[in-house]
Scaffold this motif. Structure first.
Motif, PDB file in Angstrom:
ATOM      1  N   ILE A 125     -30.549  20.628 -34.038  1.00 21.84           N
ATOM      2  CA  ILE A 125     -31.706  21.439 -34.470  1.00 21.84           C
ATOM      3  C   ILE A 125     -32.746  20.617 -34.369  1.00 21.84           C
ATOM      4  O   ILE A 125     -32.918  19.333 -34.253  1.00 21.84           O
ATOM      5  CB  ILE A 125     -31.323  21.223 -36.168  1.00 21.84           C
ATOM      6  N   GLN A 126     -33.873  21.441 -33.803  1.00 31.23           N
ATOM      7  CA  GLN A 126     -34.880  20.794 -33.095  1.00 31.23           C
ATOM      8  C   GLN A 126     -36.171  21.494 -33.429  1.00 31.23           C
ATOM      9  O   GLN A 126     -36.227  22.626 -33.682  1.00 31.23           O
ATOM     10  CB  GLN A 126     -34.866  21.100 -31.527  1.00 31.23           C
ATOM     11  N   GLY A 127     -37.211  20.597 -33.430  1.00 33.96           N
ATOM     12  CA  GLY A 127     -38.781  20.932 -33.676  1.00 33.96           C
ATOM     13  C   GLY A 127     -39.356  20.521 -32.523  1.00 33.96           C
ATOM     14  O   GLY A 127     -39.459  19.300 -32.137  1.00 33.96           O
ATOM     15  N   ASN A 128     -40.406  21.243 -32.067  1.00 36.96           N
ATOM     16  CA  ASN A 128     -41.271  20.892 -30.828  1.00 36.96           C
ATOM     17  C   ASN A 128     -42.752  21.353 -31.237  1.00 36.96           C
ATOM     18  O   ASN A 128     -42.926  22.497 -31.890  1.00 36.96           O
ATOM     19  CB  ASN A 128     -40.660  21.054 -29.793  1.00 36.96           C
ATOM     20  N   GLN A 129     -43.659  20.415 -30.603  1.00 34.82           N
ATOM     21  CA  GLN A 129     -45.018  20.893 -31.011  1.00 34.82           C
ATOM     22  C   GLN A 129     -45.606  20.317 -29.489  1.00 34.82           C
ATOM     23  O   GLN A 129     -45.420  19.263 -28.839  1.00 34.82           O
ATOM     24  CB  GLN A 129     -45.664  19.707 -31.911  1.00 34.82           C
ATOM     25  N   SER A 130     -46.414  21.347 -28.972  1.00 33.75           N
ATOM     26  CA  SER A 130     -47.199  21.036 -27.452  1.00 33.75           C
ATOM     27  C   SER A 130     -48.632  20.783 -27.748  1.00 33.75           C
ATOM     28  O   SER A 130     -48.924  21.784 -28.820  1.00 33.75           O
ATOM     29  CB  SER A 130     -46.669  22.325 -26.473  1.00 33.75           C
ATOM     30  N   PHE A 131     -49.393  20.171 -27.357  1.00 34.08           N
ATOM     31  CA  PHE A 131     -50.970  20.093 -27.387  1.00 34.08           C
ATOM     32  C   PHE A 131     -51.438  20.368 -25.765  1.00 34.08           C
ATOM     33  O   PHE A 131     -50.932  19.597 -24.969  1.00 34.08           O
ATOM     34  CB  PHE A 131     -51.348  18.740 -27.754  1.00 34.08           C
ATOM     35  N   GLN A 132     -52.219  21.317 -25.748  1.00 40.73           N
ATOM     36  CA  GLN A 132     -52.923  21.731 -24.250  1.00 40.73           C
ATOM     37  C   GLN A 132     -54.385  21.505 -24.462  1.00 40.73           C
ATOM     38  O   GLN A 132     -55.002  21.308 -25.592  1.00 40.73           O
ATOM     39  CB  GLN A 132     -52.495  22.945 -23.917  1.00 40.73           C
ATOM     40  N   LEU A 133     -55.061  21.542 -23.246  1.00 47.39           N
ATOM     41  CA  LEU A 133     -56.412  21.470 -23.039  1.00 47.39           C
ATOM     42  C   LEU A 133     -57.217  22.382 -24.109  1.00 47.39           C
ATOM     43  O   LEU A 133     -57.991  22.113 -24.641  1.00 47.39           O
ATOM     44  CB  LEU A 133     -56.707  21.601 -21.541  1.00 47.39           C
ATOM     45  N   ASP A 134     -56.559  23.605 -24.136  1.00 49.89           N
ATOM     46  CA  ASP A 134     -57.191  24.380 -24.806  1.00 49.89           C
ATOM     47  C   ASP A 134     -56.412  24.575 -26.278  1.00 49.89           C
ATOM     48  O   ASP A 134     -55.230  24.876 -26.299  1.00 49.89           O
ATOM     49  CB  ASP A 134     -57.058  25.864 -24.361  1.00 49.89           C
ATOM     50  N   PRO A 135     -56.802  24.207 -27.300  1.00 52.89           N
ATOM     51  CA  PRO A 135     -56.058  24.460 -28.551  1.00 52.89           C
ATOM     52  C   PRO A 135     -55.598  25.580 -28.964  1.00 52.89           C
ATOM     53  O   PRO A 135     -54.441  25.741 -29.674  1.00 52.89           O
ATOM     54  CB  PRO A 135     -57.221  23.672 -29.512  1.00 52.89           C
ATOM     55  N   SER A 136     -56.344  26.673 -28.518  1.00 53.74           N
ATOM     56  CA  SER A 136     -55.649  28.038 -28.687  1.00 53.74           C
ATOM     57  C   SER A 136     -54.056  28.343 -28.305  1.00 53.74           C
ATOM     58  O   SER A 136     -53.257  28.979 -28.473  1.00 53.74           O
ATOM     59  CB  SER A 136     -56.691  29.151 -28.560  1.00 53.74           C
TER      60      SER A 136
END
Length: 398
Positions: A55-66
């Protein structure tokens, strides 16, 4: 636990009990990491049913927050049936995967493994059916026995995944403490659950392993031979060196045995891999190099009066991974990996790099664990400006 009754104690024995024949019953046991396992009354046959879920949760953060993404998912859910027949002369393995990412988008089928092994002779065993191709080390390792939430992006690009075929092998050639191992195989070359092909082809593969200090044990958490973590805390160092080569003739898929299916193109892919695997006193180290080269960069065909082009994917990559398991059952892991295109090839295949690490806590080795990792990716498979990804996952293996 055993469900068969215990014999009566000598003090309670009666003459009738002495002369009565003992009834043979099958023995059953269950537990975390064991699943449900039964043995026949004569001890010649056994069967085991196991269940695993991540069971997994993930979050990505990119240059454009949108462009940031948040996901909660069941990464893997597997049901596995194993059986040993005639004192393990024959071994049967069936595994089904039910999670979304356990299935191919172009062909949704739950079957992952369906194979039989003839296990009679130490130096020459035979496996046939659908199974992992014995090529790259980290892909050969169980996805349930990793030090990070998932495998390297290098492995994702260059591994040979699963296929239908057969191979000869021995994990203890000459009986010298598992010092030598080999695998020689022939497969269909199209990957999982695929049999039709307009242009016949075949995948041949060879892998050799040398362990100068003797091989890693077959006991422990889901077979220490296929576990990245050093739960055994070997008092003497364990070193494994592997070399692999493969050739896939008339492949109709972008990653040789998996990936996007071509409309008309067919390529001959050559593969090579090398790996070093080390464990000692809770410390682990692995390095792997992978290479794939197509016979030509692209194929062209006139479609509706227009020239259409399909590209092969040629490239090479490597990664290094280090970990240390503390006596408190926490483990810290670091990984660096990168891959790049070779010559003229698919324009979407660009330089890619991953840098990151993981913190794991093992409640019951790999059978019950919680892992959190962070990786920074540049190039493909994400955006050129980079992508920060944080993942957390709990696994139970019953």
């Amino acid at each position: 636990m055993e469900t068969s009754s215990n014999p009566a104690s000598p003090q309670a024995t009666t003459p009738a009990q002495v002369t009565a024949p003992q009834e043979n019953k099958s023995n059953w046991e269950t537990g975390l990491g064991k699943g449900i396992r039964g043995t026949s009354s004569d001890g010649k046959h056994n069967i085991q049913l196991r269940f695993r879920s991540q069971i997994q949760g993930n979050q990505s953060f990119q240059l454009d927050p949108s462009d940031d993404t948040t996901n909660f998912l069941v990464r893997r859910t597997r049901l596995q049936l194993k059986a040993g027949l005639f004192n393990d002369t024959w071994l049967v393995n069936l595994q089904m995967g039910f999670a979304e990412r356990d299935m191919e988008s172009q062909r949704r089928n739950t079957l992952r493994d369906a194979n039989i092994i003839y296990n009679q002779y130490r130096d020459v065993k035979v496996a046939f059916g659908q199974m992992k191709v014995p090529f790259s080390r980290q892909r050969w390792n169980s996805s349930g026995a990793l030090q990070t939430v998932d495998r390297s992006s290098v492995t994702a690009e260059f591994n040979l995944d699963r296929d239908v075929g057969t191979y000869l092998f021995s994990e203890d050639l000459f009986g010298n403490k598992r010092m030598f191992a080999y695998y020689l195989g022939v497969f269909g070359g199209q990957g999982r659950n695929r049999v039709e092909r307009q242009t016949p082809g075949v995948l041949t593969v060879a892998r050799f392993i040398f362990s100068p200090f003797g091989g890693m044990s077959k006991s422990g958490s889901d077979n220490d031979w296929l576990s990245e973590t050093d739960f055994a805390r070997y008092k003497e160092p364990k070193l494994s060196i592997g070399l692999s080569g493969a050739y896939n003739k008339n492949s109709d898929r972008s990653l040789s045995t998996h990936g996007v299916e071509y409309s008309f193109a067919r390529f001959n892919y050559s593969h090579a891999a090398g790996d070093i695997y080390f464990k000692w006193m809770g410390f682990s180290f692995q390095y792997e190099w992978l290479w794939r080269k197509a016979n030509t960069a692209y194929a062209e065909k006139a479609v509706s009066s227009a020239l259409s082009r399909e590209y092969s994917r040629s490239g090479q990559g490597h990664f290094v991974q280090l970990g240390y398991l503390f006596t408190s059952n926490y483990e810290l892991t670091f990984r660096f990996g990168e891959f790049r295109p070779l010559g003229e090839t698919d324009p979407s295949l660009k330089y890619s790099r991953e840098v990151g690490g993981a913190l794991s806590y093992y409640f019951a080795e790999h059978n019950l664990k919680w892992q959190t990792d962070y990786f920074y990716y540049t190039g493909t498979p994400t955006a050129a400006e980079g992508d920060h990804v944080v993942r957390t996952q709990i696994q139970v293996f019953y």
